[in-house]
Design a protein around this motif. Structure first.
Motif, PDB file in Angstrom:
ATOM      1  N   GLN A 113     -36.234  37.677 -19.513  1.00 38.81           N
ATOM      2  CA  GLN A 113     -35.507  36.648 -18.583  1.00 38.81           C
ATOM      3  C   GLN A 113     -34.768  37.381 -17.762  1.00 38.81           C
ATOM      4  O   GLN A 113     -34.517  38.800 -17.751  1.00 38.81           O
ATOM      5  CB  GLN A 113     -34.829  35.295 -19.130  1.00 38.81           C
ATOM      6  CG  GLN A 113     -33.812  35.993 -20.129  1.00 38.81           C
ATOM      7  CD  GLN A 113     -32.971  34.769 -20.824  1.00 38.81           C
ATOM      8  OE1 GLN A 113     -33.349  33.609 -20.533  1.00 38.81           O
ATOM      9  NE2 GLN A 113     -31.819  34.822 -21.405  1.00 38.81           N
ATOM     10  N   GLN A 124     -44.054  28.193 -10.476  1.00 37.33           N
ATOM     11  CA  GLN A 124     -43.959  27.069 -11.215  1.00 37.33           C
ATOM     12  C   GLN A 124     -43.875  25.741 -10.157  1.00 37.33           C
ATOM     13  O   GLN A 124     -43.214  26.148  -9.181  1.00 37.33           O
ATOM     14  CB  GLN A 124     -42.871  27.190 -12.316  1.00 37.33           C
ATOM     15  CG  GLN A 124     -41.630  27.250 -11.957  1.00 37.33           C
ATOM     16  CD  GLN A 124     -40.392  27.144 -13.269  1.00 37.33           C
ATOM     17  OE1 GLN A 124     -39.332  27.903 -13.036  1.00 37.33           O
ATOM     18  NE2 GLN A 124     -40.738  26.211 -13.856  1.00 37.33           N
ATOM     19  N   GLY A 133     -37.514  31.835 -12.500  1.00 38.22           N
ATOM     20  CA  GLY A 133     -37.621  30.847 -11.422  1.00 38.22           C
ATOM     21  C   GLY A 133     -36.179  29.968 -11.259  1.00 38.22           C
ATOM     22  O   GLY A 133     -36.011  29.095 -10.263  1.00 38.22           O
ATOM     23  N   VAL A 156     -39.430  35.592 -16.544  1.00 45.21           N
ATOM     24  CA  VAL A 156     -39.407  34.051 -16.075  1.00 45.21           C
ATOM     25  C   VAL A 156     -37.966  34.420 -15.087  1.00 45.21           C
ATOM     26  O   VAL A 156     -37.066  34.826 -15.379  1.00 45.21           O
ATOM     27  CB  VAL A 156     -39.273  33.294 -17.293  1.00 45.21           C
ATOM     28  CG1 VAL A 156     -40.291  32.888 -17.901  1.00 45.21           C
ATOM     29  CG2 VAL A 156     -37.893  33.461 -18.141  1.00 45.21           C
ATOM     30  N   TYR A 210     -28.542  42.472 -24.730  1.00 45.65           N
ATOM     31  CA  TYR A 210     -28.330  41.066 -24.122  1.00 45.65           C
ATOM     32  C   TYR A 210     -26.853  41.109 -23.430  1.00 45.65           C
ATOM     33  O   TYR A 210     -25.799  41.218 -24.091  1.00 45.65           O
ATOM     34  CB  TYR A 210     -28.244  40.008 -25.324  1.00 45.65           C
ATOM     35  CG  TYR A 210     -27.924  38.850 -24.907  1.00 45.65           C
ATOM     36  CD1 TYR A 210     -29.005  38.232 -23.922  1.00 45.65           C
ATOM     37  CD2 TYR A 210     -26.966  37.992 -25.122  1.00 45.65           C
ATOM     38  CE1 TYR A 210     -28.792  36.727 -23.665  1.00 45.65           C
ATOM     39  CE2 TYR A 210     -26.905  36.583 -24.906  1.00 45.65           C
ATOM     40  CZ  TYR A 210     -27.635  36.091 -23.954  1.00 45.65           C
ATOM     41  OH  TYR A 210     -27.904  34.825 -23.458  1.00 45.65           O
ATOM     42  N   GLU A 236     -31.458  24.794 -30.196  1.00 46.66           N
ATOM     43  CA  GLU A 236     -30.294  25.023 -28.984  1.00 46.66           C
ATOM     44  C   GLU A 236     -28.934  24.879 -29.428  1.00 46.66           C
ATOM     45  O   GLU A 236     -28.644  24.068 -30.777  1.00 46.66           O
ATOM     46  CB  GLU A 236     -30.690  23.965 -27.951  1.00 46.66           C
ATOM     47  CG  GLU A 236     -31.716  24.678 -26.969  1.00 46.66           C
ATOM     48  CD  GLU A 236     -31.352  26.032 -26.283  1.00 46.66           C
ATOM     49  OE1 GLU A 236     -30.593  25.691 -25.511  1.00 46.66           O
ATOM     50  OE2 GLU A 236     -32.030  26.581 -26.563  1.00 46.66           O
ATOM     51  N   ILE A 244     -31.001  33.719 -30.180  1.00 44.57           N
ATOM     52  CA  ILE A 244     -32.207  33.909 -29.296  1.00 44.57           C
ATOM     53  C   ILE A 244     -31.761  34.254 -27.709  1.00 44.57           C
ATOM     54  O   ILE A 244     -31.061  33.974 -27.153  1.00 44.57           O
ATOM     55  CB  ILE A 244     -32.947  32.600 -29.011  1.00 44.57           C
ATOM     56  CG1 ILE A 244     -33.520  31.885 -30.455  1.00 44.57           C
ATOM     57  CG2 ILE A 244     -33.711  32.175 -27.777  1.00 44.57           C
ATOM     58  CD1 ILE A 244     -35.115  32.084 -30.259  1.00 44.57           C
TER      59      ILE A 244
END
Ligand code: UGB
Length: 585
Positions: free
Chosen positions: A262, A204, A120, A118, A419, A315, A345
Motif C-alpha cells: 500500500q 477501480q 486509490g 493499491v 511500516y 480489524e 497487518i
C-alpha cells in the motif's frame, strides 16, 4: 416510447432486473416520455456501468447488501460463533542467519513475482491536498513514495538480470480520485526509470450507494437521474486483476507470486517472500509487532463451533470486542513483550498466483464484503447513504480450510523499515496515546533515518509529537536492498554523528573508514566498478529548523512534517571514476 434511441436490450433487461429487486423508486419520478431523455439515457448507461463492474452485477450487489444490512440491523457480529486465538507464523529476527537466508531466497523468488500497489485512496485522515504516493518519502533527497517503489523494483530487476527474462510487472490500482494524477506523475518523471510498458494502471470504480436497510439504491440529491456512488475499498484489487486477465497472463508467463502493498509503507518484501517459498504458503501476510488497540488489523486464528477454522485479518475495532465476548475480559491487551499477541497487518500480502487464480475464478474475483451504515437518531434511517466495502487483506476469508495461510512477523527493529505509514494529520497524530506510533508524516520520515543509523538520537517535539531524531542517512534501493548486501558496503570503521546527513546514490559505493560530522552527498556517474569514499569530514552540513503545520507560507508537504532542512555547508561529491577516495580537505 421516447427519444432514447435504440437502447441495448441488455440495458432494458437490467432495468427490469432492478424493478424485480425492489428498486422501482429509481423510476417513479421519471417525467413523461420525451422529457429529460438525455438524463434518462445517462442514467441507464450509469446502471450499465455499475452492473458490469461488479462481480455478479447489480442484482448480486443488492442481494448481498440486503443480507449484510439485515445482519447489521440486528447487531449480528460477523464473527458470531468464532473463537479467536493467536496463530503461529514465521517469526524473523532482523539480521540473524535465518533472516539473511530468507532475504536471499526472497530476492531469487522475486523474479517470479508481480508487484501490485493499491493507491486509490486519497488519505482523508491525512487531509493533504494531493495523493499520498506523490509525497516525499523523506525530505533529505525528496524521493516520492511512488519513485521509491519503482526504483526498488527496477533495482531488483537489475540485480536479477541474469535470471529475469522479462520485466517484473508493476500494477498500480488507482481510482477516480488518483488515476489522472498518478498518470501525470509517472509521465512527468519518465516513469522514474521504469519502462512505461512495465507499469500499468488499473482503475477501480465506485459502487452504488444504499439509502436504507432495504438496500434501495441512493439517488443523487441534485440529480434524480443519477445514482450516488462511493469507493468500494482496496479489496477491489483482486477482482480487477482477475477480470483484466492479468492473473492468467502472469500464470502463463511462469510467474508464481503476487505481491500486494500500500501507498506509504516501506517496501520490505524480500524476507516474507523467502518465507512464502520455504513454507509453501498459499497466502502470506507481512506483519509487525502491534501495540494493543493500535489502529491496524490483527492476524487472528478463528475457530468456529462447527469446526470451521481460518487465519485472517480482524480489524482493530472488531478484535477488542471479539476477545471480550470470547472469555478474555480485558480484550486486546499487550502481553509480556509489550505488544499485543495478535500481529499487526500492514496490507502487504503475498498470495501464490496459481491457487489464488483458481479461488478467484470461483468467486468471479469477489471477496467478502461488509457494510457500515451510520444510523440516525430515529434508529432506522441512515445519517447518510452507505455502500458495501471490501478489504484486500480479507481475501483469505473465502478460502477453503485446506489453504495454507500464514504470516511473517518481523522484529521490532524492522518496523522502521516496513511500516512507517503516513496516515494521520499533525493534529490527530499529536493526540495518539503515548507509546503508540503516530503514523504521521513526521514519524514516517524519522523512522527511515532510525532504520538507517546507529548513532544515539536526540529527542525533539515536532508538530506536537515527541520523536527521536537520528542521523539523516538515506540511500537509493540500487545501493542496497537486503541486509547482507548493505553489510558488505560499509566497513566497521565508519562513524556518522547524530547531526549528520548522508545520501548515497550509486550502486557500487563502498563506504570505508568514513568519519562524518556534517553533510555528505555522493553521486556516481560510473555504476559498474567500485567507488570507495572515506576520510574524516567535518562541515556545517544541513541544519534542521522547526516549522508549524499551521504556517501556510511553507509548502504543505514540508509543514505537515514539522521541520525543514537548510543547506548550510554540505559536501557534494560526484565520482566519475572508480577507486579509493579520501574526502578530507
Ligand atoms: N485504497 C485503495 O486503493 N482504494 C480504496 O478504495 C481505499 C484505499 P488506508 P485502511 O496496513 O496500515 C488498512 O485508508 O483501509 C488504498 C487496514 O484496513 O490507508 O484504513 C489506499 O490508497 C488495516 O487493517 O488504510 O486500513 C492505501 O494504499 C490496517 O492494517 C491502502 O488502500 C491498515 O490498512 C490502505 O488504505 C494498514
Amino acid at each position: 416510447q421516447s427519444n432514447l434511441g435504440i437502447l441495448s436490450p441488455d440495458l432494458i433487461e437490467l432495468a427490469k432486473i432492478l424493478l424485480e429487486n425492489d428498486q422501482s423508486h429509481l423510476f417513479l419520478h421519471w417525467s413523461e416520455p420525451r422529457v429529460c431523455d438525455k438524463e434518462k439515457l445517462e442514467f441507464l448507461h450509469q446502471i450499465g456501468r455499475l452492473n458490469s463492474s461488479y462481480p455478479g452485477g447489480l442484482a448480486a450487489y443488492i442481494k448481498t447488501a440486503k443480507e449484510l444490512l439485515a445482519d447489521s440491523k440486528i447487531g449480528k457480529n460477523p464473527y458470531d460463533g468464532f473463537s479467536p486465538s493467536v496463530s503461529s507464523g514465521e517469526n524473523l529476527t532482523f539480521g540473524d542467519d535465518n533472516f539473511i537466508e530468507m532475504e536471499k531466497r526472497g530476492v531469487v523468488e522475486a523474479r517470479k513475482a508481480a508487484f501490485v500497489l493499491v493507491a486509490g485512496g486519497l488519505g482523508e485522515r491525512l487531509g493533504n491536498n494531493g495523493m499520498k504516493v506523490a509525497l516525499p518519502r523523506e525530505t533529505t533527497t525528496g524521493t516520492y513514495f511512488l519513485q521509491h517503489y519503482i526504483e526498488s523494483i527496477v533495482a531488483l530487476q537489475e540485480a536479477l538480470h541474469c535470471f529475469c527474462y522479462t520485466d517484473i510487472p508493476f500494477i498500480i490500482m488507482t481510482s477516480d480520485d488518483t488515476h489522472l494524477r498518478t498518470q501525470y506523475l509517472l509521465e512527468l518523471n519518465s516513469y522514474f526509470g521504469m519502462k512505461p510498458t512495465q507499469a500499468n494502471l488499473l482503475k477501480q470504480v465506485n459502487v452504488a450507494c444504499l439509502d436504507d436497510n432495504d438496500a434501495r439504491l441512493a439517488l443523487d440529491s441534485n440529480n434524480k437521474y443519477k445514482i450516488q456512488t462511493k469507493p468500494h475499498g482496496h479489496g477491489d484489487v483482486h477482482s480487477l486483476l482477475y477480470s483484466s486477465g492479468l492473473l492468467d497472463k502472469w500464470f502463463d508467463a511462469g510467474l508464481k507470486w503476487v505481491l500486494f502493498f500500500q501507498d506509504t509503507n516501506g517496501l520490505l518484501f524480500t524476507s516474507s517472500l523467502g518465507v512464502s517459498a520455504t513454507k509453501q504458503y498459499h497466502v502470506n501476510s507481512l506483519t509487525v509487532p502491534r501495540k494493543a488497540k493500535e489502529a491496524i488489523g490483527g492476524i487472528t486464528k478463528l475457530t468456529h463451533a462447527d469446526g470451521r477454522c481460518m487465519v485472517t485479518n480482524v480489524e482493530y475495532n472488531q478484535l477488542d470486542p471479539l476477545l471480550r465476548a470470547s472469555g478474555f475480559p480485558d480484550g486486546d491487551i499487550n502481553c509480556e513483550t509489550g505488544y499485543s499477541p495478535f500481529p499487526g497487518i500492514i496490507n502487504q500480502l503475498i498470495p501464490e498466483l496459481g491457487p489464488s487464480k483458481e479461488e478467484l475464478q470461483k468467486t468471479g474475483g469477489a471477496i467478502k464484503e461488509f457494510v457500515n451504515p451510520k444510523i440516525a437518531s430515529d434508529k432506522t434511517s441512515f445519517k447518510s447513504s452507505t455502500r458495501l466495502e471490501c478489504l484486500m487483506q480479507d481475501y483469505p476469508k473465502t478460502l477453503p480450510p485446506t489453504a495454507r495461510v500464514g504470516f511473517t512477523l518481523i522484529s521490532v527493529m524492522d518496523i522502521w523499515l516496513a511500516y512507517t505509514p503516513v496516515k494521520n494529520n499533525p493534529e490527530d497524530a499529536a493526540k495518539v496515546p503515548k507509546g503508540n506510533p503516530y503514523h504521521s508524516p513526521t514519524s514516517g520520515e524519522m523512522a527511515i533515518y532510525r532504520a538507517n543509523s546507529l548513532e544515539e538520537p536526540v529527542k525533539q517535539v515536532l508538530n506536537g509529537q515527541e520523536v527521536e531524531v537520528w542521523s539523516r542517512i538515506t540511500w537509493k534501493p540500487k545501493w542496497g536492498m537486503i541486509f547482507s548486501d548493505i553489510k558488505t558496503k560499509v566497513n566497521q570503521n565508519c562513524e556518522i554523528s547524530q547531526r549528520s546527513r548522508m545520501a548515497i546514490t550509486g550502486r557500487n559505493v563502498f563506504i570505508e573508514n568514513l568519519s562524518l560530522d556534517g553533510a555528505l552527498i555522493t553521486y556516481v556517474s560510473c555504476d559498474i566498478k567500485p567507488v570507495k569514499p572515506g576520510g574524516s569530514i567535518k562541515n556545517n552540513g544541513w541544519t534542521m529548523e522547526t516549522v508549524d503545520y499551521k504556517d501556510i507560507s511553507v509548502p504543505e508537504e514540508i509543514r505537515i512534517r514539522g521541520f525543514r532542512f537548510n543547506k548550510v555547508e554540505p559536501l557534494e561529491k560526484k565520482f566519475t571514476q572508480p577507486g579509493k577516495f579520501s574526502l578530507e580537505d
